[in-house]
Write an enzyme that holds these catalytic residues in place. Structure first.
Site, PDB file in Angstrom:
ATOM      1  N   HIS A 359       9.668 128.999 151.278  1.00 50.43           N
ATOM      2  CA  HIS A 359      10.324 130.181 150.708  1.00 50.43           C
ATOM      3  C   HIS A 359      11.758 130.323 151.139  1.00 50.43           C
ATOM      4  O   HIS A 359      12.620 130.720 150.365  1.00 50.43           O
ATOM      5  CB  HIS A 359       9.561 131.441 151.117  1.00 50.43           C
ATOM      6  CG  HIS A 359       8.338 131.598 150.305  1.00 50.43           C
ATOM      7  ND1 HIS A 359       7.121 131.875 150.821  1.00 50.43           N
ATOM      8  CD2 HIS A 359       8.172 131.462 148.981  1.00 50.43           C
ATOM      9  CE1 HIS A 359       6.240 131.913 149.866  1.00 50.43           C
ATOM     10  NE2 HIS A 359       6.853 131.663 148.733  1.00 50.43           N
ATOM     11  N   ARG A 466       6.765 132.438 139.625  1.00 49.43           N
ATOM     12  CA  ARG A 466       5.668 132.144 140.563  1.00 49.43           C
ATOM     13  C   ARG A 466       5.045 133.466 141.006  1.00 49.43           C
ATOM     14  O   ARG A 466       5.595 134.139 141.870  1.00 49.43           O
ATOM     15  CB  ARG A 466       6.202 131.408 141.780  1.00 49.43           C
ATOM     16  CG  ARG A 466       6.701 129.994 141.513  1.00 49.43           C
ATOM     17  CD  ARG A 466       7.224 129.380 142.797  1.00 49.43           C
ATOM     18  NE  ARG A 466       7.311 127.932 142.743  1.00 49.43           N
ATOM     19  CZ  ARG A 466       8.435 127.253 142.518  1.00 49.43           C
ATOM     20  NH1 ARG A 466       9.560 127.890 142.313  1.00 49.43           N
ATOM     21  NH2 ARG A 466       8.420 125.930 142.516  1.00 49.43           N
ATOM     22  N   GLU A 600       0.616 118.499 136.688  1.00 51.73           N
ATOM     23  CA  GLU A 600       0.949 118.323 138.104  1.00 51.73           C
ATOM     24  C   GLU A 600       0.078 117.280 138.785  1.00 51.73           C
ATOM     25  O   GLU A 600       0.344 116.906 139.921  1.00 51.73           O
ATOM     26  CB  GLU A 600       0.755 119.641 138.860  1.00 51.73           C
ATOM     27  CG  GLU A 600       1.476 120.811 138.252  1.00 51.73           C
ATOM     28  CD  GLU A 600       1.433 122.037 139.143  1.00 51.73           C
ATOM     29  OE1 GLU A 600       2.308 122.156 139.999  1.00 51.73           O
ATOM     30  OE2 GLU A 600       0.526 122.866 138.962  1.00 51.73           O
ATOM     31  N   ASP A 624       4.522 118.821 142.589  1.00 50.36           N
ATOM     32  CA  ASP A 624       3.153 118.397 142.852  1.00 50.36           C
ATOM     33  C   ASP A 624       2.850 117.057 142.201  1.00 50.36           C
ATOM     34  O   ASP A 624       2.129 116.238 142.769  1.00 50.36           O
ATOM     35  CB  ASP A 624       2.166 119.458 142.361  1.00 50.36           C
ATOM     36  CG  ASP A 624       1.971 120.548 143.399  1.00 50.36           C
ATOM     37  OD1 ASP A 624       1.842 120.195 144.583  1.00 50.36           O
ATOM     38  OD2 ASP A 624       1.975 121.738 143.034  1.00 50.36           O
ATOM     39  N   CYS A 671       9.630 122.102 135.388  1.00 51.60           N
ATOM     40  CA  CYS A 671      10.054 123.219 136.241  1.00 51.60           C
ATOM     41  C   CYS A 671       9.994 122.873 137.717  1.00 51.60           C
ATOM     42  O   CYS A 671      10.117 123.739 138.564  1.00 51.60           O
ATOM     43  CB  CYS A 671       9.224 124.463 135.946  1.00 51.60           C
ATOM     44  SG  CYS A 671       7.473 124.203 136.215  1.00 51.60           S
TER      45      CYS A 671
HETATM   46  C1  PEP Z   1       5.652 122.012 140.971  1.00 56.11           C
HETATM   47  O1  PEP Z   1       4.634 121.645 141.547  1.00 56.11           O
HETATM   48  O2  PEP Z   1       6.563 121.240 140.601  1.00 56.11           O
HETATM   49  C2  PEP Z   1       5.873 123.443 140.696  1.00 56.11           C
HETATM   50  C3  PEP Z   1       6.867 123.853 139.955  1.00 56.11           C
HETATM   51  O3  PEP Z   1       5.011 124.307 141.285  1.00 56.11           O
HETATM   52  P1  PEP Z   1       5.080 124.731 142.830  1.00 56.11           P
HETATM   53  O4  PEP Z   1       6.320 124.117 143.401  1.00 56.11           O
HETATM   54  O5  PEP Z   1       5.109 126.209 142.870  1.00 56.11           O
HETATM   55  O6  PEP Z   1       3.830 124.134 143.354  1.00 56.11           O
HETATM   56 MG    MG Z   2       2.926 123.016 141.749  1.00 62.52          MG
END
Ligand code: PEP
Ligand code: MG
Length: 751
Positions: A359, A466, A600, A624, A671
């Protein structure tokens, strides 16, 4: 051997600096192995030689004076081979060369082992003896174990600038971490205080009486805390369990511990540091004990130390002063620590733990300051008040920069400011390539703090919201009304622009304090959609809150995370339809939203063409996806160097996903963090992504790339990259392409 090792580790932990560490090592090793000589050489890459840093059994005063070229002698051979060399008659070895300054010609037996830290040779540890002797397997293993431990100390000493204690000043003081947020900063390190004893920095004080009084108060408070605990648990505990509290109390009342702490305060150190020193010393003593019961008491002592520290800090916390050029440094810098720095005083963040996805890193990107995460061996407590430079483009921290270096980085910082000032003018312009292809640019958000910069950045909408962040900062699941208010504020702020709200994605590294999930392998466990499908009562509340919030605005998109099979999408859609029906029946004017699936995990890549038939768009979570394709934990600093979203396997997977979506005439976006990374952007353009979603701060520079890079060139690059075999090769190729398009300033500091 284990107890000897433990003792050495204990002594080493108490050492003041690297010189003392090395002296302890050579003395203890020679005594334990019964050899006449033991020496440590440190690698100095600048001069391609090893420097004799500590020795026993050599002539007096040679430490720091003798150097051996990387290609010279048996020491050089150990370094070249990177494995132990064990000789009973060293002088007869063809590579033998003796160094008369040391007086080592008398020695016959030689055992040398390399000292290696994360694949990098940092030195050589050698034992020698007059009598010919071949060291046995146990002895070799002992030396290898010591050397592996020593490697960490050498690296952290380099990073703390301690190595300049040694006569050679050519060993670098660069510390590497993960790029958490881009940019460069030159400033003063301010150490974040935590209840972790190891993170307490040393601070000089003048008023010793005040510190001693604070210590007394903290000890009293801790005594009360423990007595209260004891009374509260009185009936639930057996007498022997109650003894634990008595043991705590007797440690607290022990005059010798208190006297030792006071002695350190009287040397001019503040109370938390004095407490840390004495508690750690006692803990190491306990840890080195043979008796298992006593050894385990070290944990109690540590716990007690933390309690006293907490009380010391809450009662006696000096008003933390943040200079105008603050760089927050800590073992684990939290988002709230960042928020405490007065506006305009914070230039950057360095954290030993955490990754680019922490964060604090997300927040740093949102406010546009550099952050370096996961810095191995960060000696945070030694950096307090020191001038440091951080380079968020490369993940570097310079802990003892020279004047010339500071001047260089100032110049780069000025250039960077000019560059970004220029990018601001792009806000109102379209994200369109010179050959006329439009690409959607959206923001990722998760905090209320993200909304304003997102709106200012000129984004087309929110590509990823998120929702777990509001869940994390509460002490229970937020109710439908609470969620409704958050989503309503979000959807209203952006309307008529669309907002892609991702359903709750917890598990893995994102845990909820009130919903603990204990798993051996959390990344392969209960996360994302798996949790919400197992708890429809939580899922439906969230879906209803989103749908109600969209009433009259109709700018909601719903995104499902961590999908690994078609049935999960079908089940999610079924619940969404149910929530929608309910909300409409209750009179809300909510349209059925567009839906998307996050890609992912590898199984979703291969089923992308089927998944897309069921929803409106795909969104690649490349953070991910990279983790699961490469089997590299995205938060583990030990493997951070092999986590690379430009790995050829990832690029090939991205191509499969884009082609699958387009084969069904549907949209595909991305993203993950790579969407805001300049080198990656040109590949994503060429692959045909319809939309890129990133932190607000990256939008202007990504727009600049899009406006200066033709699709034709990007497609040609993709062709070339798809034929490459190494991530490094791909990165270098893309950097070159950006440089030749005049966009090089975006991947390094300066113009
Ligand atoms: C990702 O996994 O790329 C994603 C955008 O989700 P997070 O980073 O919140 O797991
Ligand atoms: Mg993710």
């Amino acid at each position: 051997m284990l107890s000897v090792l433990r003792q050495i580790v204990q002594e080493v932990n108490e050492a003041q600096d690297l010189t003392e560490v090395l002296r302890i090592i050579v003395q203890r090793v020679s005594a334990t192995m019964g050899v006449e000589a033991c020496s440590v050489y440190l690698a100095d890459r600048g001069h391609s030689h090893y420097l004799l840093a500590a020795s026993v059994g050599f002539l007096e005063g040679v430490d720091g004076k003798v150097t051996i070229h990387f290609s010279e002698g048996l020491v050089g051979l150990v370094g070249e081979r990177e494995e132990p060399i064990n000789l009973d008659d060293a002088p007869n070895h063809p590579r033998y060369r003796y160094f008369p300054e040391t007086g080592e010609e008398r020695y016959q037996a030689f055992l040398g082992v390399p000292i290696i830290h994360q694949r990098k040779l940092v030195g050589i540890l050698v034992v020698q003896q007059r009598q010919p002797r071949r060291f046995d397997e146990g002895e070799v293993a002992f030396l290898v174990t010591i050397s592996a431990q020593l490697a960490g100390y050498i690296v952290s000493a380099q990073t703390a600038g301690m190595i300049s204690d040694l006569p050679s000043d050519n060993i670098g003081t660069i510390l590497h971490g993960i790029e958490g947020a881009p940019g460069i900063a030159i400033g003063t390190a301010v150490v974040v205080l935590t209840s972790d004893l190891d993170a307490v920095p040393d601070r000089e004080i003048e008023d010793t009486a005040k510190e001693i009084q604070a210590l007394d108060q903290a000890l009293d408070l801790t005594r009360h805390d423990i007595e209260r605990l004891k009374i509260r648990l009185d009936k639930k505990l057996l007498p022997e369990e109650q003894n634990l509290f008595d043991a705590y109390l007797s440690i607290l009342d022990s005059p010798s511990i208190k006297q030792d702490i006071i002695a350190i305060i009287e040397e001019g150190h503040w109370a938390p540091w004095a407490l840390r020193k004495i508690i750690k010393r006692q803990v190491h003593k306990f840890e080195a004990m043979e008796d298992l019961y006593l050894r385990e008491r070290s944990a109690d002592l540590l716990d007690l130390g933390r309690r006293v520290l907490n009380n010391l800090q809450s009662e006696n916390l000096p008003i933390q002063s943040y200079p105008k050029d603050t760089i927050l440094v800590g073992d684990e810098v939290s988002a709230s620590a960042l928020a405490e720095v007065p506006h305009g005083h914070l230039l950057g963040v360095v954290s030993a733990k955490g990754s680019a996805n922490a964060h604090v890193a997300i927040l740093a990107r949102a406010i546009g300051i550099p952050a370096i995460m996961g810095v191995t061996g960060l000696p945070a407590h030694k950096l307090e008040g020191k001038k440091i430079i951080i380079d968020g483009y490369n993940g570097d921290v310079f802990t003892s920069p020279s004047k010339a270096m500071i001047a260089d980085f100032y110049r780069l910082a000025v250039q960077e400011k000019e560059l970004y000032a220029g990018l601001d003018e792009l806000r109102e312009l379209r994200a369109e390539t010179p050959d006329g292809v439009r690409v959607g640019l959206c923001v990722n958000a998760g905090l209320v703090a993200d909304i304003r910069p997102a709106l200012q950045a000129g984004a087309e909408g929110v590509g990823l919201y998120r929702t777990e962040v509001p869940f994390m900062i509460r002490d229970r699941f937020p109710g439908e009304e609470e969620q409704y208010l958050i989503y309503r504020q979000l959807l209203e702020s952006f309307a008529p622009k669309y907002v892609t709200v991702r359903t709750l994605d917890v598990g893995g590294d994102k845990s909820l304090p009130y919903f603990p999930v204990k798993e051996d392998n959390p990344y392969l466990g209960w996360r994302g959609i798996r949790i919400t499908l197992d708890h429809p009562e939580i899922f439906l509340v969230q879906l209803r809150a989103m749908l109600r919030a969209s009433a009259g605005l109709q700018n909601l998109r719903v995104l499902f995370p961590m999908i690994s099979s078609i049935s999960e999408v079908e089940e999610s859609l079924r619940l969404l339809r149910q929530a929608h029906r309910e909300v409409v029946d209750e009179g809300f004017d909510a349209r059925f939203p567009e839906t998307g699936v996050m890609i992912e995990v590898p199984s979703a890549v291969y089923q992308a063409a089927e998944l897309i038939k069921r929803v409106d768009f795909l969104s690649v979570g490349s953070n991910d996806l990279t983790q699961y394709l490469l089997a590299v934990d995205r938060n583990n600093v030990h493997v951070a160097n092999i986590y690379d979203s430009l790995h050829p396997a990832v690029i090939h997977a991205l191509k499969l996903i884009v082609d699958a979506a387009h084969s069904q005439n549907k949209r595909v976006s991305i993203c993950g963090e790579m969407a805001g990374e300049p080198v990656a952007v040109i590949v994503l353009l060429g692959l045909g992504f319809d939309m890129l979603s990133m932190n607000a701060y990256s939008i202007p520079r990504v727009k600049w790339i899009i406006r200066n890079f033709t699709i034709e060139k990007a497609q040609q690059l993709v062709k070339e990259v798809l034929g490459m075999h190494y991530a490094k090769e791909i990165r270098a190729h893309l950097e070159k392409a950006l440089e030749s398009a005049g966009l090089g300033g975006l991947v390094r500091a300066g113009r």
